[in-house]
Design a protein around this motif. Structure first.
Motif, mmCIF file in Angstrom:
data_model
loop_
_atom_site.group_PDB
_atom_site.id
_atom_site.type_symbol
_atom_site.label_atom_id
_atom_site.label_comp_id
_atom_site.label_asym_id
_atom_site.label_seq_id
_atom_site.Cartn_x
_atom_site.Cartn_y
_atom_site.Cartn_z
ATOM 1 N N VAL A 157 0.837 -1.194 0.000
ATOM 2 C CA VAL A 157 0.000 0.000 0.000
ATOM 3 C C VAL A 157 0.875 1.248 0.000
ATOM 4 O O VAL A 157 1.944 1.281 0.611
ATOM 5 N N GLU A 158 0.420 2.295 -0.702
ATOM 6 C CA GLU A 158 1.180 3.542 -0.781
ATOM 7 C C GLU A 158 0.734 4.552 0.272
ATOM 8 O O GLU A 158 1.529 5.393 0.706
ATOM 9 N N SER A 175 9.490 -4.992 4.009
ATOM 10 C CA SER A 175 9.815 -3.887 3.108
ATOM 11 C C SER A 175 8.516 -3.418 2.469
ATOM 12 O O SER A 175 7.764 -4.223 1.918
ATOM 13 N N THR A 176 8.246 -2.133 2.549
ATOM 14 C CA THR A 176 6.980 -1.612 2.050
ATOM 15 C C THR A 176 7.184 -0.318 1.292
ATOM 16 O O THR A 176 8.113 0.448 1.589
ATOM 17 N N SER A 177 6.303 -0.068 0.333
ATOM 18 C CA SER A 177 6.398 1.135 -0.500
ATOM 19 C C SER A 177 5.520 2.275 0.010
ATOM 20 O O SER A 177 5.259 3.231 -0.717
ATOM 21 N N ILE A 178 5.057 2.206 1.253
ATOM 22 C CA ILE A 178 4.217 3.261 1.829
ATOM 23 C C ILE A 178 4.893 4.620 1.701
ATOM 24 O O ILE A 178 6.063 4.789 2.037
ATOM 25 N N LYS A 179 4.102 5.605 1.236
ATOM 26 C CA LYS A 179 4.600 6.981 1.133
ATOM 27 C C LYS A 179 4.096 7.866 2.267
ATOM 28 O O LYS A 179 4.789 8.792 2.697
ATOM 29 N N SER A 180 2.874 7.607 2.732
ATOM 30 C CA SER A 180 2.326 8.419 3.814
ATOM 31 C C SER A 180 1.461 7.566 4.719
ATOM 32 O O SER A 180 0.826 6.608 4.267
ATOM 33 N N LEU A 181 1.455 7.910 6.008
ATOM 34 C CA LEU A 181 0.677 7.186 7.000
ATOM 35 C C LEU A 181 0.035 8.214 7.914
ATOM 36 O O LEU A 181 0.733 8.930 8.631
ATOM 37 N N SER A 182 -1.292 8.302 7.851
ATOM 38 C CA SER A 182 -1.986 9.457 8.429
ATOM 39 C C SER A 182 -2.335 9.338 9.907
ATOM 40 O O SER A 182 -2.787 10.300 10.516
ATOM 41 N N ASN A 183 -2.123 8.173 10.521
ATOM 42 C CA ASN A 183 -2.372 8.084 11.953
ATOM 43 C C ASN A 183 -1.194 7.448 12.678
ATOM 44 O O ASN A 183 -0.328 8.154 13.159
ATOM 45 N N THR A 184 -1.108 6.115 12.732
ATOM 46 C CA THR A 184 -0.080 5.491 13.563
ATOM 47 C C THR A 184 0.545 4.273 12.903
ATOM 48 O O THR A 184 -0.160 3.405 12.384
ATOM 49 N N LEU A 185 1.870 4.215 12.958
ATOM 50 C CA LEU A 185 2.630 3.008 12.648
ATOM 51 C C LEU A 185 3.102 2.425 13.971
ATOM 52 O O LEU A 185 3.785 3.097 14.743
ATOM 53 N N TYR A 186 2.744 1.171 14.216
ATOM 54 C CA TYR A 186 3.091 0.514 15.482
ATOM 55 C C TYR A 186 3.710 -0.835 15.156
ATOM 56 O O TYR A 186 3.060 -1.705 14.566
ATOM 57 N N VAL A 187 4.972 -1.015 15.520
ATOM 58 C CA VAL A 187 5.685 -2.265 15.258
ATOM 59 C C VAL A 187 6.344 -2.708 16.551
ATOM 60 O O VAL A 187 7.149 -1.965 17.132
#
Length: 404
Positions: A157-158, A175-187
């Protein structure tokens, strides 16, 4: 009365045996058998949900004419399903939900490109989902938790609202092609050697990264909220293009192998700035352009040198404490007291307890903050859910009583 009971029994038996089948226009198409799956596959589209029953299996194939599901594709609490596949499905408008499907070992959707969300949990036998090229490129949110998945490269997902990747103990590369994340990335709490590569990420609201061996964000230039790194295994962190953390905090806490942080072009942190208990980090000199901090500063560790040469405004307290001698650093930082730092100022070395305090510098300018309020709020939410469930059960009980 007896005729009504007989009709009810016949209807129940017919439904259980699949006599009524599955219709393309059903609000919920429930797959109980391979025959039901074939009927679903013969539809070009289904407006509602497709639900795989808890007794369906071992192999469900909905490939054929089916290209779109308007609602969810859902399988939950199924201990029989071994494989789920489709070579025709392109779009799931709702959730692609797989939860507690403990024997699922094959998941293959070669043409699937768009889903409303991915929600996978407790998949104990699935090593790797199979998607086509480029894979899933559109999803509003992605949650993958408590699985044995080793690779999720097919999720490309981009732009996404939320991404939560946790407790996938065999996941060692993402590995991901995400360009923008509008709330939260949690790893958090994935494979011990997890490497994360996000080469195209330019903008993100918030991120929390824990238990990761390497983390790469070479294109990241803006964090709208907070960026937090806890208990990771990487030796260095570089974000060469990051210029602004606009509203939240920057935090590196308890990363035992970290020897270098370089965010040389960062100019602003909207909230607090915390570097604590990173015991291998001796030099803190990678913030050459940092000019403004909207909260407090808490730098505690085993430093021999601390440099913040461009700092002109700290709206909260300022604390630099080391187990080592940092007399020269304190002399250089001393000019910040009273003019740049608006709160209390403290700089000292040779403190054996410098690594013990890992609480965060506060966004509101005080020396430390607690997450107790947030935890109490989270703890309260199941109570609300329980009350709602009790009310629902009471209503169902009243309905049953009325019919008896």
């Amino acid at each position: 009365m007896y005729s009504k009971q007989i009709l009810s029994a016949v209807a129940a038996l017919s439904m259980a045996s699949g006599v009524f089948g599955v219709g393309c226009d059903d609000p919920t198409a429930t797959i109980r058998s391979a025959a039901d799956a074939t009927q679903v596959a013969n539809c070009e589209s289904i407006d509602g949900d497709v639900v795989i029953a808890t007794t369906a299996g071992p192999d469900i194939d909905i490939g054929g004419r089916l290209q779109e599901i308007g609602g969810d594709l859902r399988a939950e609490n199924n201990g029989l399903l071994n494989s789920l596949r489709s070579d025709s499905l392109q779009t799931i408008g709702g959730a692609f939900a797989l939860k507690n499907v403990t024997k699922l070992s094959t998941l293959s959707f070669s043409r699937l490109g768009e889903v409303g969300s991915i929600d996978w949990a407790t998949l104990n036998a699935l090593p790797e989902p199979t998607f086509g090229n480029p894979g899933i490129t559109k999803a509003k949110s992605v949650t993958i938790a408590d699985t044995f998945i080793e690779n999720i490269d097919g999720i490309n997902v981009e732009s996404v609202t939320d991404m939560n990747i946790n407790n996938n103990r065999r996941l060692t590369k993402f590995s991901t092609s995400i360009k923008s994340l509008s709330n939260t990335l949690y790893v958090q709490a994935n494979g011990l050697n997890l490497t994360m590569e996000m080469p195209n990420l330019e903008w993100i609201a918030n991120m929390t990264i824990a238990n990761v061996t390497s983390f790469s964000v070479p294109s990241l230039h803006t964090v709208n909220g907070s960026m937090r790194f806890d208990s990771n295994y990487f030796t260095h962190f570089i974000a060469a293009n990051l210029t602004s953390i606009e509203q939240g905090d920057l935090s590196f806490v308890s990363n035992p192998q970290l020897t270098n942080i370089s965010i040389a072009n960062l100019q602003q942190i909207g909230g607090g700035f915390t570097i604590a208990n990173n015991t291998a980090l001796e030099e803190l000199d990678g913030f050459g352009d940092l000019n403004e901090i909207g909260g407090a500063v808490k730098v505690r560790g085993s430093f021999t040198n601390v440099e913040l040469p461009s700092l002109r405004d700290v709206k909260g307290a300022f604390e630099v404490v080391s187990t080592e001698d940092i007399g020269d650093s304190c002399t250089n930082l001393g000019s910040l007291e009273g003019s740049v730092v608006q709160g209390d100022y403290n700089c000292q070395g040779n403190d054996a307890n410098a690594n013990n305090d890992t609480s965060d510098a506060s966004s509101d300018g005080s020396s430390s903050s607690s997450n107790g309020t947030a935890n109490h709020e989270n703890a309260a939410s199941p109570v609300g859910a329980s009350i709602s469930s009790i009310v629902t059960l009471a209503a169902l009980g009243a309905l049953v009583t009325a019919f008896l």
